[in-house]
Design an enzyme around this catalytic site. Structure first.
Site, PDB file in Angstrom:
ATOM      1  N   ARG A 274      -7.556  -0.407   0.942  1.00 36.68           N
ATOM      2  CA  ARG A 274      -7.998  -1.691   0.392  1.00 36.68           C
ATOM      3  C   ARG A 274      -8.387  -1.564  -1.083  1.00 36.68           C
ATOM      4  O   ARG A 274      -8.336  -2.535  -1.829  1.00 36.68           O
ATOM      5  CB  ARG A 274      -9.145  -2.247   1.232  1.00 36.68           C
ATOM      6  CG  ARG A 274     -10.435  -1.474   1.171  1.00 36.68           C
ATOM      7  CD  ARG A 274     -11.319  -1.745   2.378  1.00 36.68           C
ATOM      8  NE  ARG A 274     -10.749  -1.186   3.601  1.00 36.68           N
ATOM      9  CZ  ARG A 274     -11.322  -1.298   4.802  1.00 36.68           C
ATOM     10  NH1 ARG A 274     -12.470  -1.932   4.931  1.00 36.68           N
ATOM     11  NH2 ARG A 274     -10.758  -0.765   5.857  1.00 36.68           N
TER      12      ARG A 274
ATOM     13  N   ASP B   9       1.518   6.422   5.567  1.00 35.63           N
ATOM     14  CA  ASP B   9       0.553   5.455   5.062  1.00 35.63           C
ATOM     15  C   ASP B   9       1.060   4.741   3.820  1.00 35.63           C
ATOM     16  O   ASP B   9       0.321   3.984   3.193  1.00 35.63           O
ATOM     17  CB  ASP B   9      -0.789   6.140   4.779  1.00 35.63           C
ATOM     18  CG  ASP B   9      -1.973   5.218   4.989  1.00 35.63           C
ATOM     19  OD1 ASP B   9      -1.800   4.186   5.665  1.00 35.63           O
ATOM     20  OD2 ASP B   9      -3.062   5.522   4.487  1.00 35.63           O
TER      21      ASP B   9
ATOM     22  N   LYS C  97       0.840  -1.196   0.000  1.00 33.10           N
ATOM     23  CA  LYS C  97       0.000   0.000   0.000  1.00 33.10           C
ATOM     24  C   LYS C  97       0.876   1.246   0.000  1.00 33.10           C
ATOM     25  O   LYS C  97       1.714   1.436   0.881  1.00 33.10           O
ATOM     26  CB  LYS C  97      -0.912  -0.003   1.226  1.00 33.10           C
ATOM     27  CG  LYS C  97      -1.742   1.269   1.404  1.00 33.10           C
ATOM     28  CD  LYS C  97      -2.512   1.244   2.712  1.00 33.10           C
ATOM     29  CE  LYS C  97      -3.202   2.568   2.995  1.00 33.10           C
ATOM     30  NZ  LYS C  97      -3.864   2.593   4.327  1.00 33.10           N
TER      31      LYS C  97
ATOM     32  N   ASP D  69      -2.647  10.459   3.508  1.00 33.30           N
ATOM     33  CA  ASP D  69      -4.051  10.065   3.603  1.00 33.30           C
ATOM     34  C   ASP D  69      -4.818  11.026   4.499  1.00 33.30           C
ATOM     35  O   ASP D  69      -4.723  10.973   5.717  1.00 33.30           O
ATOM     36  CB  ASP D  69      -4.165   8.645   4.160  1.00 33.30           C
ATOM     37  CG  ASP D  69      -5.609   8.176   4.241  1.00 33.30           C
ATOM     38  OD1 ASP D  69      -6.454   8.752   3.527  1.00 33.30           O
ATOM     39  OD2 ASP D  69      -5.875   7.233   5.008  1.00 33.30           O
TER      40      ASP D  69
ATOM     41  N   ASP E  18     -12.298   6.924   3.366  1.00 32.46           N
ATOM     42  CA  ASP E  18     -11.124   6.687   4.212  1.00 32.46           C
ATOM     43  C   ASP E  18     -10.754   5.203   4.249  1.00 32.46           C
ATOM     44  O   ASP E  18      -9.792   4.829   4.902  1.00 32.46           O
ATOM     45  CB  ASP E  18     -11.363   7.214   5.629  1.00 32.46           C
ATOM     46  CG  ASP E  18     -10.083   7.315   6.438  1.00 32.46           C
ATOM     47  OD1 ASP E  18      -9.003   7.396   5.818  1.00 32.46           O
ATOM     48  OD2 ASP E  18     -10.155   7.291   7.684  1.00 32.46           O
TER      49      ASP E  18
ATOM     50  N   GLU F  96      -9.547   3.680   1.725  1.00 32.39           N
ATOM     51  CA  GLU F  96      -8.961   3.749   0.381  1.00 32.39           C
ATOM     52  C   GLU F  96      -7.841   2.740   0.178  1.00 32.39           C
ATOM     53  O   GLU F  96      -7.558   2.330  -0.946  1.00 32.39           O
ATOM     54  CB  GLU F  96      -8.439   5.168   0.109  1.00 32.39           C
ATOM     55  CG  GLU F  96      -7.047   5.490   0.610  1.00 32.39           C
ATOM     56  CD  GLU F  96      -6.873   5.373   2.124  1.00 32.39           C
ATOM     57  OE1 GLU F  96      -5.761   5.021   2.566  1.00 32.39           O
ATOM     58  OE2 GLU F  96      -7.829   5.634   2.873  1.00 32.39           O
TER      59      GLU F  96
ATOM     60  N   LYS G 291     -10.497  12.585   7.947  1.00 33.24           N
ATOM     61  CA  LYS G 291     -10.048  12.130   9.256  1.00 33.24           C
ATOM     62  C   LYS G 291     -10.082  13.270  10.261  1.00 33.24           C
ATOM     63  O   LYS G 291     -10.089  14.446   9.891  1.00 33.24           O
ATOM     64  CB  LYS G 291      -8.596  11.617   9.171  1.00 33.24           C
ATOM     65  CG  LYS G 291      -8.391  10.362   8.375  1.00 33.24           C
ATOM     66  CD  LYS G 291      -6.907  10.015   8.340  1.00 33.24           C
ATOM     67  CE  LYS G 291      -6.636   8.753   7.554  1.00 33.24           C
ATOM     68  NZ  LYS G 291      -7.145   7.548   8.227  1.00 33.24           N
TER      69      LYS G 291
END
Length: 487
Positions: A340, A277, A254, A259, A336, A338, A266
């Protein structure tokens, strides 16, 4: 820092590290150094008990050549394994940095392999954030020793082992450097530029820009990156050391370079940590860099979906339906979730383009795994028992432990969408880590072994630890290299 190995330390060592077991028994090197008993007398009047990683700094009694002694606790007396040797190397280096000095000798009565892993721990403990992030050095910055001599029963074997492990250290340090970069300096294209340095090691690098991502049908990756002025990238870095007929392991990381959560914004309290991230992608790139440097006889490809998740006018919205590389459609219930999405596209793409024997994805994916496992183990999800055992063994061997968590089709009902094939999140019903793993499983090609590693709790250290300071850990580099059979 120059590291070398010798049968015994130089006769005059300004700073000398020697060891003692937890039961108070000195190692042969300590016994020889302390013939007059002055060091053991000092120990008797201290709180030092020889626990693993304890260090007691001592002024040397008159008559001894060494200037200062670092007495190192070795823990319970037993054979050194690689992980303990590395941890002790980190403890020695931390104490040496505090003591100061340009020359350090270490005599812990080690064989060649343990001495090399001690050097690995010392090298990893030295890491600091990129210095160009400051206008001047930090006030508490310590200079590393210029020369380190490590005593080993077989110096030639130690040096040969260290030549390989030095590349492993480089891979970990590369991952840490990337995670430490602030979001303004590391967008998707910037990350891709770091991958371009690897062809010098014999790797093949391929980069898909936003147009190629669209042409390849990577609709989930494209959607996550739409809200950013910096478009997404899909980077593949391949090392083919195993020959044309050897199976390929695909490492999917990933790579969300920052993010915000997108439209599902968030909370701002700790959002600054979201520059990390992309730690999964950093771990994959670091692992391939290590494997290439070691000329490992394996075939491995890091597939890195890189995007920045921002809430601008072009951003995906809750309720959007996206088309994935696999052909499945996904309803976005939370922007959020995202990570996956980009992983799902990359897993399906890797399966279709690389024909791998196995796919291992690694990601800072969910806060739920931190709640479940804390910050000492990463979550492992897989339906393949052989791959699970391989990863669990590798994690224990290199001190990057995993804990296997359930993966079940019982979560499919929660992931069912009324308007698409799947929904990307279903908050509040069960821990989200389980939903995320099951979501990803839907994108794994048939008959391909797959495992998902959730490293949300282990990518950053909240305080100084055995192999590094507070901050990025590089978790996953050593684990993935070991799982590929190279460590």
């Amino acid at each position: 820092m120059d590291i070398r190995f010798a049968e015994r330390p130089p006769p005059e060592a300004p700073l000398l590290a020697v060891g003692m077991w937890r039961d108070g028994r000195p190692t042969p090197a300590l016994a020889a150094l302390d013939a007059g008993g002055g060091i053991m007398a000092a120990v008797a009047h201290s709180r030092f008990r020889g626990g693993e990683g304890e260090v007691l700094a001592l002024a040397v009694p008159p008559g001894l050549a060494a200037g200062r002694v670092l007495l190192v606790g070795l823990g319970v007396e037993s054979a050194f394994d690689d992980a303990r040797a590395a941890r002790l190397g980190g403890a020695v280096m931390a104490a040496a940095l505090e003591a100061g000095g340009q020359r350090l000798s270490v005599c812990l009565d080690l064989d060649g392999n343990a001495a090399a892993h001690l050097a690995l721990g010392m090298s990893l403990r030295l890491w600091r954030p990129p210095p160009d992030l400051r206008s001047r050095p930090a006030e508490d910055e310590w200079e590393p020793p210029e020369e380190v001599v490590i005593a080993a029963a077989d110096p030639a074997a130690a040096a040969a082992s260290w030549r390989r492990l030095d590349h492993l250290a480089d891979g970990v340090l590369l991952a840490r450097d990337l995670v430490a970069e602030p979001g303004n300096r590391l967008g998707p294209e910037d990350f891709a530029d770091h991958a371009l340095a690897l062809p010098g090691l014999g790797c093949e690098v391929d980069i898909l820009d936003e147009d190629a991502i669209g042409e390849e049908g990577l609709g989930l990756l494209a959607a996550v990156g739409r809200g950013s002025a910096r478009p997404p990238r899909l980077v593949t870095v391949s090392w083919s050391g195993g020959g044309a007929d050897a199976p390929v392991t695909a490492l999917v990381g990933k790579g969300i370079t920052f993010d915000t959560g997108g439209i599902s914004l968030k909370r701002g309290d700790d959002m600054w940590e979201m520059k990390a991230d992309m730690a999964g992608a950093a771990a994959c790139l670091g692992a391939v860099r290590a494997l290439a440097g070691m000329a490992a006889p394996v075939n491995v490809a890091a597939v890195l979906p890189l995007a920045e998740n921002m809430p601008a006018g072009g951003a995906m919205r809750p309720g959007d339906v996206l088309y994935s590389c696999s052909g499945r459609t996904v309803e976005v219930t939370d922007t959020d979730a995202e990570g996956r999405l980009v992983l799902a596209d990359a897993i399906a793409w890797a399966g279709a383009r690389l024909a791998p024997a196995r796919i291992i994805d690694i990601a800072t994916l969910t806060g739920a795994v931190v709640t479940a496992l804390g910050r000492h183990r990463a979550g492992l999800f897989t339906a393949d028992n052989a791959l699970a055992e391989r990863l669990l063994r590798a994690g224990e061997a290199v001190d990057e432990p995993l804990w296997r968590l359930p993966l079940s089709d019982a979560h499919d009902e929660a992931l069912t969408s009324e308007v698409a094939d799947l929904r990307n999140a279903a908050w509040g019903r069960v821990p989200d880590a389980l939903h995320a793993a099951r979501f990803l499983q839907h994108f794994v090609p048939p008959r391909v072994a797959w495992a998902h590693l959730d490293i949300a709790g282990t990518a950053l250290a909240e305080e100084d630890w055995a192999l590094g300071p507070k901050g990025p850990t590089g978790f996953g580099v050593r684990l993935l290299a070991a799982a590929c059979g190279a460590v």
